[in-house]
Write a protein that holds these residues in place. Sequence first.
Motif, PDB file in Angstrom:
ATOM      1  N   VAL A   1       0.848  -1.201   0.000  1.00 48.27           N
ATOM      2  CA  VAL A   1       0.000   0.000   0.000  1.00 48.27           C
ATOM      3  C   VAL A   1       0.881   1.248   0.000  1.00 48.27           C
ATOM      4  O   VAL A   1       0.641   2.196  -0.770  1.00 48.27           O
ATOM      5  CB  VAL A   1      -0.948   0.003   1.218  1.00 48.27           C
ATOM      6  CG1 VAL A   1      -1.687   1.351   1.319  1.00 48.27           C
ATOM      7  CG2 VAL A   1      -1.950  -1.138   1.128  1.00 48.27           C
ATOM      8  N   ALA A   2       1.909   1.249   0.864  1.00 52.36           N
ATOM      9  CA  ALA A   2       2.812   2.403   0.930  1.00 52.36           C
ATOM     10  C   ALA A   2       3.518   2.616  -0.411  1.00 52.36           C
ATOM     11  O   ALA A   2       3.684   3.754  -0.871  1.00 52.36           O
ATOM     12  CB  ALA A   2       3.834   2.191   2.045  1.00 52.36           C
ATOM     13  N   GLU A   3       3.881   1.535  -1.047  1.00 54.77           N
ATOM     14  CA  GLU A   3       4.551   1.615  -2.348  1.00 54.77           C
ATOM     15  C   GLU A   3       3.621   2.209  -3.409  1.00 54.77           C
ATOM     16  O   GLU A   3       4.034   3.024  -4.239  1.00 54.77           O
ATOM     17  CB  GLU A   3       5.003   0.211  -2.745  1.00 54.77           C
ATOM     18  CG  GLU A   3       5.895   0.156  -3.966  1.00 54.77           C
ATOM     19  CD  GLU A   3       6.385  -1.264  -4.223  1.00 54.77           C
ATOM     20  OE1 GLU A   3       5.857  -1.901  -5.163  1.00 54.77           O
ATOM     21  OE2 GLU A   3       7.273  -1.734  -3.480  1.00 54.77           O
ATOM     22  N   GLU A   4       2.361   1.820  -3.376  1.00 57.78           N
ATOM     23  CA  GLU A   4       1.388   2.353  -4.338  1.00 57.78           C
ATOM     24  C   GLU A   4       1.148   3.850  -4.098  1.00 57.78           C
ATOM     25  O   GLU A   4       1.025   4.629  -5.055  1.00 57.78           O
ATOM     26  CB  GLU A   4       0.064   1.578  -4.236  1.00 57.78           C
ATOM     27  CG  GLU A   4      -1.029   2.036  -5.176  1.00 57.78           C
ATOM     28  CD  GLU A   4      -0.677   1.927  -6.645  1.00 57.78           C
ATOM     29  OE1 GLU A   4      -1.242   2.677  -7.460  1.00 57.78           O
ATOM     30  OE2 GLU A   4       0.171   1.055  -6.995  1.00 57.78           O
ATOM     31  N   LEU A   5       1.104   4.244  -2.850  1.00 58.89           N
ATOM     32  CA  LEU A   5       0.916   5.659  -2.524  1.00 58.89           C
ATOM     33  C   LEU A   5       2.119   6.476  -3.025  1.00 58.89           C
ATOM     34  O   LEU A   5       1.962   7.569  -3.596  1.00 58.89           O
ATOM     35  CB  LEU A   5       0.728   5.857  -1.022  1.00 58.89           C
ATOM     36  CG  LEU A   5      -0.646   5.450  -0.468  1.00 58.89           C
ATOM     37  CD1 LEU A   5      -0.625   5.405   1.048  1.00 58.89           C
ATOM     38  CD2 LEU A   5      -1.738   6.421  -0.957  1.00 58.89           C
ATOM     39  N   ARG A   6       3.321   5.928  -2.845  1.00 58.29           N
ATOM     40  CA  ARG A   6       4.525   6.620  -3.317  1.00 58.29           C
ATOM     41  C   ARG A   6       4.515   6.718  -4.848  1.00 58.29           C
ATOM     42  O   ARG A   6       4.913   7.747  -5.432  1.00 58.29           O
ATOM     43  CB  ARG A   6       5.792   5.899  -2.843  1.00 58.29           C
ATOM     44  CG  ARG A   6       6.143   6.146  -1.392  1.00 58.29           C
ATOM     45  CD  ARG A   6       7.574   5.721  -1.076  1.00 58.29           C
ATOM     46  NE  ARG A   6       7.794   4.290  -1.336  1.00 58.29           N
ATOM     47  CZ  ARG A   6       7.566   3.340  -0.453  1.00 58.29           C
ATOM     48  NH1 ARG A   6       7.085   3.642   0.747  1.00 58.29           N
ATOM     49  NH2 ARG A   6       7.795   2.066  -0.759  1.00 58.29           N
ATOM     50  N   ARG A   7       4.073   5.643  -5.478  1.00 50.92           N
ATOM     51  CA  ARG A   7       4.033   5.645  -6.950  1.00 50.92           C
ATOM     52  C   ARG A   7       3.137   6.743  -7.485  1.00 50.92           C
ATOM     53  O   ARG A   7       3.382   7.298  -8.544  1.00 50.92           O
ATOM     54  CB  ARG A   7       3.527   4.269  -7.433  1.00 50.92           C
ATOM     55  CG  ARG A   7       3.640   4.068  -8.946  1.00 50.92           C
ATOM     56  CD  ARG A   7       3.068   2.738  -9.362  1.00 50.92           C
ATOM     57  NE  ARG A   7       1.620   2.677  -9.234  1.00 50.92           N
ATOM     58  CZ  ARG A   7       0.777   3.214 -10.101  1.00 50.92           C
ATOM     59  NH1 ARG A   7       1.214   3.845 -11.171  1.00 50.92           N
ATOM     60  NH2 ARG A   7      -0.534   3.091  -9.915  1.00 50.92           N
ATOM     61  N   ARG A   8       2.110   7.063  -6.710  1.00 52.88           N
ATOM     62  CA  ARG A   8       1.179   8.134  -7.114  1.00 52.88           C
ATOM     63  C   ARG A   8       1.630   9.516  -6.610  1.00 52.88           C
ATOM     64  O   ARG A   8       0.917  10.496  -6.778  1.00 52.88           O
ATOM     65  CB  ARG A   8      -0.230   7.835  -6.609  1.00 52.88           C
ATOM     66  CG  ARG A   8      -0.816   6.537  -7.148  1.00 52.88           C
ATOM     67  CD  ARG A   8      -2.283   6.425  -6.788  1.00 52.88           C
ATOM     68  NE  ARG A   8      -2.787   5.070  -7.001  1.00 52.88           N
ATOM     69  CZ  ARG A   8      -4.065   4.718  -6.894  1.00 52.88           C
ATOM     70  NH1 ARG A   8      -4.970   5.645  -6.577  1.00 52.88           N
ATOM     71  NH2 ARG A   8      -4.445   3.480  -7.087  1.00 52.88           N
ATOM     72  N   GLY A   9       2.779   9.531  -5.955  1.00 47.30           N
ATOM     73  CA  GLY A   9       3.295  10.801  -5.461  1.00 47.30           C
ATOM     74  C   GLY A   9       2.542  11.294  -4.236  1.00 47.30           C
ATOM     75  O   GLY A   9       2.465  12.528  -4.009  1.00 47.30           O
ATOM     76  N   LEU A  10       2.024  10.381  -3.435  1.00 45.07           N
ATOM     77  CA  LEU A  10       1.238  10.780  -2.249  1.00 45.07           C
ATOM     78  C   LEU A  10       1.960  10.414  -0.962  1.00 45.07           C
ATOM     79  O   LEU A  10       2.794   9.536  -0.919  1.00 45.07           O
ATOM     80  CB  LEU A  10      -0.129  10.077  -2.286  1.00 45.07           C
ATOM     81  CG  LEU A  10      -0.988  10.399  -3.514  1.00 45.07           C
ATOM     82  CD1 LEU A  10      -2.189   9.457  -3.571  1.00 45.07           C
ATOM     83  CD2 LEU A  10      -1.465  11.841  -3.475  1.00 45.07           C
TER      84      LEU A  10
END
Length: 266
Positions: A257-266
Amino acid sequence: MTPESSANSAPLDRELSLRLHHALTCGKEELFQVMLDPVMEVLGASLRNPSLDENHLLALLGRRDLTEELLRTLSRHDTVAESHQLKVALLHNPGTPATVSLPFLPHLYLFELVALAELPGTTPDQRLAAERAIIQRLPTTPLGNRITLARRATATVLDALMKEGDVRVVEPCLGNPRLKEASVFQLVASPRASGESITAVARNPRWGNRPNLKGAILKNPGTPLPLFGSLLPGAPVHELRDLAASGRLTGERKRLVAEELRRRGL
């Protein structure tokens, strides 16, 4: 009564008396014709004819204009008590009141109950009683019958089958057009749901793309990790943030989840 009215009614009374006597005493073949009589009193008299048998009563129960009083009388007839076929015919008659039909439901076979629940003329009370009788039998119903039931059952029975969580039953339930989204949601949100059942929902073309179900699948700790990871790219931001803050998810899931948030720049 005036002399004129008395004269008019006398032939009618004589005619009815003759029909009643005929209904009580005629032979087997003639009795089939009596079963077509429009007068309920004549039909009631026919039930006391010594020649009456199961075939006569099946013909009678095929009528859709019988009164509740006559149907109650039929339900107490010895021939009905001894015949499974007549019990089914009585229950299938749309005029049979629920108070008459309910005691007969335990005598029906599983798929006779299913047919009764699907019958267009079945009243809501009769349908509900049939569904309850089906659900009560589920714990002792063989797997093959539960699978067949999953393809045919009403929404209420499907809900009970889905709660069992057996993927072999869940998959045919998912293809039943009567299945409601609420039943699917309860399954994928349940901590008792198996990974196989959750995956079956996610891969189903009818259910797999529904936002509410995707959200529930992501929140369920029992969701297989590969499936969890494949759903994250399509999840709304608010769901990702809810997942990140959730105490139900730990370890690798939190990392994804953290990785996906980072991928979206969040």
